[in-house]
Design an enzyme around this catalytic site. Structure first.
Site, PDB file in Angstrom:
ATOM      1  N   HIS A  19       0.822  -1.224   0.000  1.00 53.48           N
ATOM      2  CA  HIS A  19       0.000   0.000   0.000  1.00 53.48           C
ATOM      3  C   HIS A  19       0.848   1.264   0.000  1.00 53.48           C
ATOM      4  CE1 HIS A  19      -3.456  -2.645   1.679  1.00 53.48           C
ATOM      5  NE2 HIS A  19      -3.399  -2.670   0.364  1.00 53.48           N
ATOM      6  N   HIS A  42      -7.793  -7.790  -8.157  1.00 54.49           N
ATOM      7  CA  HIS A  42      -8.119  -8.597  -6.981  1.00 54.49           C
ATOM      8  C   HIS A  42      -8.287  -7.612  -5.817  1.00 54.49           C
ATOM      9  CE1 HIS A  42      -6.185 -11.356  -9.755  1.00 54.49           C
ATOM     10  NE2 HIS A  42      -6.745 -12.354  -9.101  1.00 54.49           N
ATOM     11  N   ASP A 144     -13.998 -12.554 -12.243  1.00 55.41           N
ATOM     12  CA  ASP A 144     -12.593 -12.936 -12.333  1.00 55.41           C
ATOM     13  C   ASP A 144     -11.759 -11.763 -12.864  1.00 55.41           C
ATOM     14  OD1 ASP A 144     -10.149 -14.044 -12.786  1.00 55.41           O
ATOM     15  OD2 ASP A 144     -10.852 -15.660 -14.083  1.00 55.41           O
ATOM     16  N   ASP A 165      -3.095  -8.403  -7.511  1.00 56.98           N
ATOM     17  CA  ASP A 165      -2.819  -8.812  -6.128  1.00 56.98           C
ATOM     18  C   ASP A 165      -3.619 -10.063  -5.742  1.00 56.98           C
ATOM     19  OD1 ASP A 165      -2.095  -8.760  -3.451  1.00 56.98           O
ATOM     20  OD2 ASP A 165      -3.518  -7.182  -2.915  1.00 56.98           O
TER      21      ASP A 165
HETATM   22  N1  SAM Z   1      -5.872  -5.883  -3.155  1.00 54.54           N
HETATM   23  C1  SAM Z   1      -6.435  -6.027  -1.818  1.00 54.54           C
HETATM   24  C2  SAM Z   1      -5.781  -5.013  -0.910  1.00 54.54           C
HETATM   25  O1  SAM Z   1      -4.595  -4.717  -1.097  1.00 54.54           O
HETATM   26  O2  SAM Z   1      -6.453  -4.500  -0.021  1.00 54.54           O
HETATM   27  C3  SAM Z   1      -6.244  -7.409  -1.251  1.00 54.54           C
HETATM   28  C4  SAM Z   1      -6.628  -8.510  -2.166  1.00 54.54           C
HETATM   29  S1  SAM Z   1      -6.438 -10.105  -1.507  1.00 54.54           S
HETATM   30  C5  SAM Z   1      -4.716 -10.334  -1.427  1.00 54.54           C
HETATM   31  C6  SAM Z   1      -6.887 -11.083  -2.894  1.00 54.54           C
HETATM   32  C7  SAM Z   1      -8.376 -11.035  -3.198  1.00 54.54           C
HETATM   33  O3  SAM Z   1      -8.595 -11.620  -4.485  1.00 54.54           O
HETATM   34  C8  SAM Z   1      -9.262 -11.821  -2.235  1.00 54.54           C
HETATM   35  O4  SAM Z   1     -10.240 -10.962  -1.725  1.00 54.54           O
HETATM   36  C9  SAM Z   1      -9.889 -12.925  -3.102  1.00 54.54           C
HETATM   37  O5  SAM Z   1     -11.227 -13.211  -2.735  1.00 54.54           O
HETATM   38  C10 SAM Z   1      -9.840 -12.304  -4.465  1.00 54.54           C
HETATM   39  N2  SAM Z   1      -9.811 -13.223  -5.625  1.00 54.54           N
HETATM   40  C11 SAM Z   1      -9.319 -14.486  -5.723  1.00 54.54           C
HETATM   41  N3  SAM Z   1      -9.344 -14.908  -7.001  1.00 54.54           N
HETATM   42  C12 SAM Z   1      -9.846 -13.881  -7.730  1.00 54.54           C
HETATM   43  C13 SAM Z   1     -10.079 -13.680  -9.125  1.00 54.54           C
HETATM   44  N4  SAM Z   1      -9.786 -14.635 -10.024  1.00 54.54           N
HETATM   45  N5  SAM Z   1     -10.587 -12.505  -9.535  1.00 54.54           N
HETATM   46  C14 SAM Z   1     -10.869 -11.524  -8.627  1.00 54.54           C
HETATM   47  N6  SAM Z   1     -10.661 -11.641  -7.301  1.00 54.54           N
HETATM   48  C15 SAM Z   1     -10.151 -12.806  -6.864  1.00 54.54           C
END
Ligand code: SAM
Length: 281
Positions: A19, A42, A144, A165
């Site tokens: 961040h 993500h 996705d 991420d």
């Molecule tokens: N970027 C966020 C932050 O920094 O606050 C944290 C994200 S966390 C590491 C990863 C997220 O990706 C999770 O909430 C998970 O549910 C989601 N996720 C997993 N596979 C995904 C996909 N194919 N597309 C979108 N989101 C996905």
């Protein structure tokens, strides 16, 4: 099956590096008037309660953001990031809430900018939607992000940031991130792409670095922060960011604070950092 929930990890040392880097990139990009598109493939829930059952289970934030907020000698470069953390948290001295990347980005960006956020977990998507619903610059998608992110590239203004991420709970993610980087760069060669990665097995990160270099994409840098020494089978011991087309200021900025972060966030003197150019300009 989606088992990863970021609420268990919010505010840990990996979030601090991710961040802070995000804030520095966006603060550079907003210096020009042209609109910016921010794409978060993500996105997570957008914000986290640190006194929740999930966060308290691991208390990772205590060894991450809390350590930083308790210091009185933080380098000035942290001022804007820490101001955002305290703006999100709002009340009292003890940190109770920590923002996610979408909230941080929304507060770095301006009226003319747009945010496109993807989240696949229905519960986190609902929370994200609730948090962002009043912000007319933001589109939140349940879906996705590996696929959806590409629909927004290139931005009309040709200025933007793609944050990738994923949880890496499925090993495939290591290949999928490289594919997304290649496709995103094909569509938007001048765009900034920031890719987060965990160090769980060092060999997987080496393969990731090799794969990024093999794409032939120029101008990429890598920043990594270790909390403890590499240890196979132990879980995450370090994490990093690979940034393609970084602001020219970013490497110097990160190098000026990484020794401090390694010192403050490292465990028993084992904190370490890397700052490397992966591919030339
Ligand atoms: N970027 C966020 C932050 O920094 O606050 C944290 C994200 S966390 C590491 C990863 C997220 O990706 C999770 O909430 C998970 O549910 C989601 N996720 C997993 N596979 C995904 C996909 N194919 N597309 C979108 N989101 C996905």
């Amino acid at each position: 099956m989606l088992s990863y929930r970021h609420s268990f990890h919010a505010g840990n040392y990996a979030d601090v590096l991710k961040h802070f880097t995000l804030q520095r990139i966006l603060s550079y990009l907003v210096q020009k008037e042209k609109p910016i598109h921010y794409i978060d493939s993500h996105a997570g829930a957008g914000g986290y309660a640190l006194r929740s059952k999930e966060a308290e289970k691991t208390s990772e934030y205590m060894k991450g953001i809390v350590r930083l907020t308790q210091r009185h000698d933080c380098p000035e470069l942290f001022d804007e990031y820490l101001a955002l953390i305290s703006q999100f948290h709002r009340q009292g001295d003890n940190l109770r809430h920590y923002p996610g990347s979408p909230w941080i980005a929304a507060h770095c960006l301006r009226e003319q900018d747009r945010l496109f956020l993807y989240e696949l977990h229905p519960n986190d998507h609902k929370l994200l939607l609730a948090q962002m619903k009043k912000d007319r610059r933001v589109q939140v998608q349940l879906g996705d992000g590996f696929k959806g992110a590409l629909a927004h590239l290139p931005p009309i203004s040709r200025r933007g940031l793609l944050l990738i991420d994923p949880p890496y709970e499925i090993k495939d993610d290591y290949q999928k991130v490289v594919k997304l980087v290649i496709e995103a760069h094909k569509r938007f060669a001048t765009g900034c792409i920031a890719l987060w990665y965990p160090v769980v097995e060092r060999s997987w990160v080496k393969q990731l670095e090799t794969a990024i270099k093999a794409t032939g994409i120029a101008n990429s840098v890598l920043f990594e922060l270790s909390q403890s020494a590499d240890r196979s089978g132990y879980g995450m011991t370090a994490s990093g960011m690979i940034v393609i087309n970084p602001p020219w200021t970013l490497k110097n900025e990160l190098e000026s604070v990484l020794p401090y972060l390694a010192d403050v966030l490292g465990e028993q003197g084992q904190g370490k950092y890397r700052s490397e150019r992966l591919t030339g300009e």
